[in-house]
Write a protein that holds these residues in place. Structure first.
Motif, short mmCIF file in Angstrom:
data_model
loop_
_atom_site.label_atom_id
_atom_site.label_comp_id
_atom_site.label_asym_id
_atom_site.label_seq_id
_atom_site.Cartn_x
_atom_site.Cartn_y
_atom_site.Cartn_z
N ASP A 19 0.89 -1.05 -0.03
CA ASP A 19 -0.15 -0.06 -0.20
C ASP A 19 0.81 1.38 0.02
O ASP A 19 1.92 1.22 0.43
CB ASP A 19 -0.97 0.01 1.42
CG ASP A 19 -2.01 -1.11 0.95
OD1 ASP A 19 -2.59 -1.16 0.05
OD2 ASP A 19 -2.79 -1.54 2.04
N VAL A 20 0.42 2.33 -0.59
CA VAL A 20 0.87 3.73 -0.48
C VAL A 20 -0.07 4.57 0.28
O VAL A 20 -1.25 4.62 -0.40
CB VAL A 20 1.26 4.22 -1.78
CG1 VAL A 20 1.82 5.53 -1.67
CG2 VAL A 20 2.23 3.41 -2.57
N SER A 21 0.30 5.33 1.09
CA SER A 21 -0.76 6.10 1.83
C SER A 21 -1.02 7.43 1.17
O SER A 21 0.04 7.79 0.37
CB SER A 21 -0.35 6.42 3.22
OG SER A 21 0.74 7.06 3.49
N ILE A 22 -1.97 8.06 1.45
CA ILE A 22 -2.16 9.37 0.85
C ILE A 22 -1.13 10.34 1.40
O ILE A 22 -0.59 11.10 0.55
CB ILE A 22 -3.38 10.06 1.40
CG1 ILE A 22 -4.44 9.36 0.56
CG2 ILE A 22 -3.74 11.44 1.20
CD1 ILE A 22 -6.17 9.65 0.92
N ALA A 25 1.88 9.82 -0.72
CA ALA A 25 1.70 10.24 -2.01
C ALA A 25 1.92 11.86 -2.03
O ALA A 25 2.80 12.30 -2.97
CB ALA A 25 0.28 9.94 -2.36
N LEU A 26 1.48 12.55 -1.07
CA LEU A 26 1.64 13.92 -1.02
C LEU A 26 2.85 14.40 -0.66
O LEU A 26 3.65 15.29 -1.15
CB LEU A 26 0.54 14.61 0.22
CG LEU A 26 -0.86 14.62 -0.30
CD1 LEU A 26 -1.60 14.90 1.05
CD2 LEU A 26 -1.12 15.47 -1.63
N ALA A 27 3.83 13.59 0.01
CA ALA A 27 4.99 13.86 0.26
C ALA A 27 5.93 13.56 -1.11
O ALA A 27 6.76 14.35 -1.24
CB ALA A 27 5.54 12.79 1.45
N LEU A 28 5.63 12.73 -1.99
CA LEU A 28 6.19 12.22 -3.08
C LEU A 28 5.90 13.83 -3.87
O LEU A 28 6.88 14.24 -4.70
CB LEU A 28 5.70 11.26 -3.83
CG LEU A 28 6.24 9.98 -3.20
CD1 LEU A 28 5.19 8.71 -3.94
CD2 LEU A 28 7.71 9.59 -3.58
N PHE A 106 10.77 8.38 -12.18
CA PHE A 106 12.32 7.99 -11.23
C PHE A 106 11.64 6.90 -10.55
O PHE A 106 10.37 6.43 -10.18
CB PHE A 106 12.36 9.34 -10.63
CG PHE A 106 11.13 10.06 -9.58
CD1 PHE A 106 11.12 9.52 -8.51
CD2 PHE A 106 10.54 10.74 -10.23
CE1 PHE A 106 9.99 10.14 -7.69
CE2 PHE A 106 9.34 11.33 -9.40
CZ PHE A 106 9.16 11.09 -8.11
N MET A 107 12.73 6.25 -9.66
CA MET A 107 12.35 5.12 -8.86
C MET A 107 12.65 5.74 -7.42
O MET A 107 13.52 6.54 -7.11
CB MET A 107 13.56 4.31 -9.18
CG MET A 107 13.40 3.62 -10.57
SD MET A 107 12.22 2.30 -10.84
CE MET A 107 12.85 0.93 -9.86
N VAL A 108 12.03 5.20 -6.36
CA VAL A 108 11.82 5.48 -5.07
C VAL A 108 11.39 4.42 -4.12
O VAL A 108 10.34 3.63 -4.50
CB VAL A 108 11.45 7.04 -4.93
CG1 VAL A 108 9.57 6.88 -5.16
CG2 VAL A 108 11.52 7.43 -3.42
N GLY A 109 12.05 4.23 -3.18
CA GLY A 109 11.46 3.32 -2.24
C GLY A 109 10.41 4.12 -1.27
O GLY A 109 10.73 5.15 -0.79
N ILE A 110 9.23 3.41 -1.00
CA ILE A 110 8.03 3.84 -0.30
C ILE A 110 7.80 3.07 0.81
O ILE A 110 7.44 1.88 0.66
CB ILE A 110 7.05 4.08 -0.94
CG1 ILE A 110 7.24 5.03 -2.41
CG2 ILE A 110 5.86 4.62 -0.18
CD1 ILE A 110 6.16 5.27 -3.28
N GLY A 111 7.89 3.52 2.21
CA GLY A 111 7.59 2.58 3.15
C GLY A 111 8.24 1.44 3.27
O GLY A 111 7.75 0.32 3.92
N GLY A 112 9.41 1.23 3.09
CA GLY A 112 10.37 0.20 3.13
C GLY A 112 10.21 -1.01 2.16
O GLY A 112 10.88 -2.03 2.18
N SER A 113 9.42 -0.57 1.07
CA SER A 113 9.22 -1.65 -0.02
C SER A 113 10.35 -1.32 -1.14
O SER A 113 11.14 -0.64 -0.78
CB SER A 113 8.01 -1.27 -0.85
OG SER A 113 8.12 -0.02 -1.43
N ALA A 114 10.59 -2.21 -1.94
CA ALA A 114 11.22 -2.35 -3.19
C ALA A 114 10.99 -0.75 -3.81
O ALA A 114 10.06 -0.53 -3.90
CB ALA A 114 11.20 -3.64 -4.13
#
Length: 352
Positions: A19-22, A25-28, A106-114
Motif C-alpha cells: 500500500d501507499v498512503s495519501i 503520496a503527498l510527500a512524493l 523516477f525510482m523511489v522506495g516507499i515505506g520500506g518496499s522495493a
C-alpha cells in the motif's frame, strides 16, 4: 495457485503491491514536483493511483507502479503520450508532467518496499463512460475516437511494445487454467466455447493482419465523457496495457463495452465499428474475425476477474465490477452463429 496460473499472469498480476498512503503520496508530490494540494485514491489493477488537486497548478494523477513493473514499460507509456500529443494535439489524452529534476519518471522506495516507479500525468475531467447514459451517437463517437487514437499511434514504436501481456486477446488460451475459478458450470462452458471459437476461427487469421502499437484497453472505466453531453468523448485514460497487436484486436476490445441492448445483440458494437470505419476503414479479413475477438475478450475478462477475486478478496468488488454485463453479453452472443455475426457486421458497420 498452481504453476500454470502463476506463469501465465506474471508478477504484476499474481502479487499485490504494498500500500501507499495519501500522506506518502503527498510527500512524493512535494519533494519531487514542488506541488502541494490534496489527494484521493483511485482504483487500479496493478498500480497505486491518486487524484491530485493542487493549489493553483491544476489536477493530476500520481501513479506509483507495482514493484515488479519494469522501467522500460512505463517509459513506453510516457513516450507514447508524448508522440500522440505531437501527432494529434487536439486528441484528449493525459500529458506527462516532469519532476523538478526534469524526469518523466523516477525510482523511489516507499515505506520500506522495493523501489517503485513514480510518474505524474494530467487529470482528464468529466464523467466515466461506465456512469454515462448510452446512445447511438455515443457508440459512433467512441469508434471515431479510437480510430483517431490508432492513427496517432501508427508511426510510433518502442522496444517494450513486445511485452508478454496477459491482457492480449491473442493469449486467451493461456487463461484456460483460470476456468477452475468460475463456479457456475454454465458460465464456465460459455467461456470455453468462446476460447475454442477463437482458436479455430481467429488464431489462424491473426498473423496475416496489419498490426501496430495500440491502446488495448478501451473499457468503460478508461474513457471519460462530457458530463453534460454524454455522447461526447472527453478523453481516454490508462495506457498501461499498450502492446503491438493487430489493429482489429484494439477495435474488438472497445466493441465489447458497447453492451448488447434491446434488439440485435451486436447493434451497439456495429455502430461503434461504423464510427471507427468513418476514419479507418477495415479489411474484409478483419471484419470476418471481429465477432470471435469480442467473445475472446469477454472470456479473458471472465477468467482473469474470477481468478483475481479469489486471490485478492479486498479487490473483489473492483475486479468483478463488470462481471454481470460480461455474463449477459456472453450469453446473448453465444446464441449467434459465426456466419450470422459476420454478415451483421458487414451489413451494419458501414460508415454513414
Amino acid at each position: 495457485m498452481n504453476a500454470a496460473v502463476s506463469d501465465a499472469f506474471g508478477e504484476t498480476l499474481a502479487d499485490d503491491a504494498p500500500d501507499v498512503s495519501i500522506a506518502e503520496a503527498l510527500a512524493l508530490l512535494r519533494r519531487h514536483y514542488g506541488l502541494t494540494g490534496s489527494a484521493r485514491t483511485l482504483p487500479g489493477e496493478r498500480d497505486h493511483n491518486f487524484h491530485i488537486q493542487t493549489e493553483g497548478e491544476g489536477e493530476f494523477v500520481l501513479k506509483v507502479s507495482h514493484p515488479a513493473e519494469e522501467a522500460d514499460f512505463t517509459d513506453f507509456q510516457n513516450k507514447a503520450l508524448d508522440h500522440i500529443l505531437t501527432v494529434d494535439p487536439a486528441l484528449p489524452v493525459p500529458s506527462v508532467r516532469k519532476s523538478l529534476e526534469g524526469e518523466a519518471q523516477f525510482m523511489v522506495g516507499i515505506g520500506g518496499s522495493a523501489p517503485r516507479i513514480v510518474r505524474l500525468v494530467t487529470y482528464l475531467p468529466g464523467q466515466l463512460l461506465s456512469r454515462s447514459l448510452t446512445s447511438s451517437a455515443q457508440d459512433r463517437n467512441l469508434g471515431i475516437f479510437l480510430a483517431r487514437l490508432g492513427r496517432a499511434l501508427r508511426g510510433f514504436f518502442h522496444p517494450a511494445a513486445g511485452s508478454d501481456l496477459l491482457w492480449d486477446i491473442r493469449k486467451v488460451a493461456k487463461t484456460r487454467p483460470m476456468l477452475a475459478h468460475i463456479v457456475d458450470a454454465g458460465h464456465r462452458a460459455m467461456v470455453e466455447r468462446a476460447i475454442d471459437a477463437y482458436e479455430e476461427h481467429a488464431a489462424p487469421v491473426i498473423p496475416g493482419l496489419r498490426a501496430q502499437i495500440v491502446h488495448n484497453d478501451m473499457n468503460s472505466y478508461n474513457v471519460v465523457m462530457d458530463a453534460s453531453r454524454p455522447e461526447m468523448v472527453n478523453g481516454i485514460l490508462d495506457f498501461g496495457d499498450m502492446i503491438h497487436s493487430p489493429l482489429i484486436c484494439d477495435l474488438a476490445i472497445g466493441a465489447v463495452y458497447r453492451w448488447p441492448a434491446e434488439g440485435h445483440p451486436l447493434a451497439p458494437a456495429a455502430r461503434f465499428v461504423a464510427g471507427y470505419q468513418s476514419v479507418q476503414p477495415l479489411e474484409i479479413e478483419e471484419l470476418g474475425i471481429l465477432f470471435h475477438l469480442i467473445r475472446a475478450r469477454l472470456a479473458l475478462i471472465a477468467n482473469i476477474a474470477s481468478w483475481q477475486a479469489e486471490r485478492f478478496p479486498a479487490k473483489r468488488d473492483y475486479v468483478l465490477r463488470l462481471i454481470t454485463e460480461v455474463w449477459a453479453s456472453l450469453e446473448r452472443l453465444d446464441g449467434l452463429s459465426s456466419a450470422d455475426a459476420r454478415r451483421y457486421f458487414l451489413d451494419h458497420s458501414k460508415p454513414e
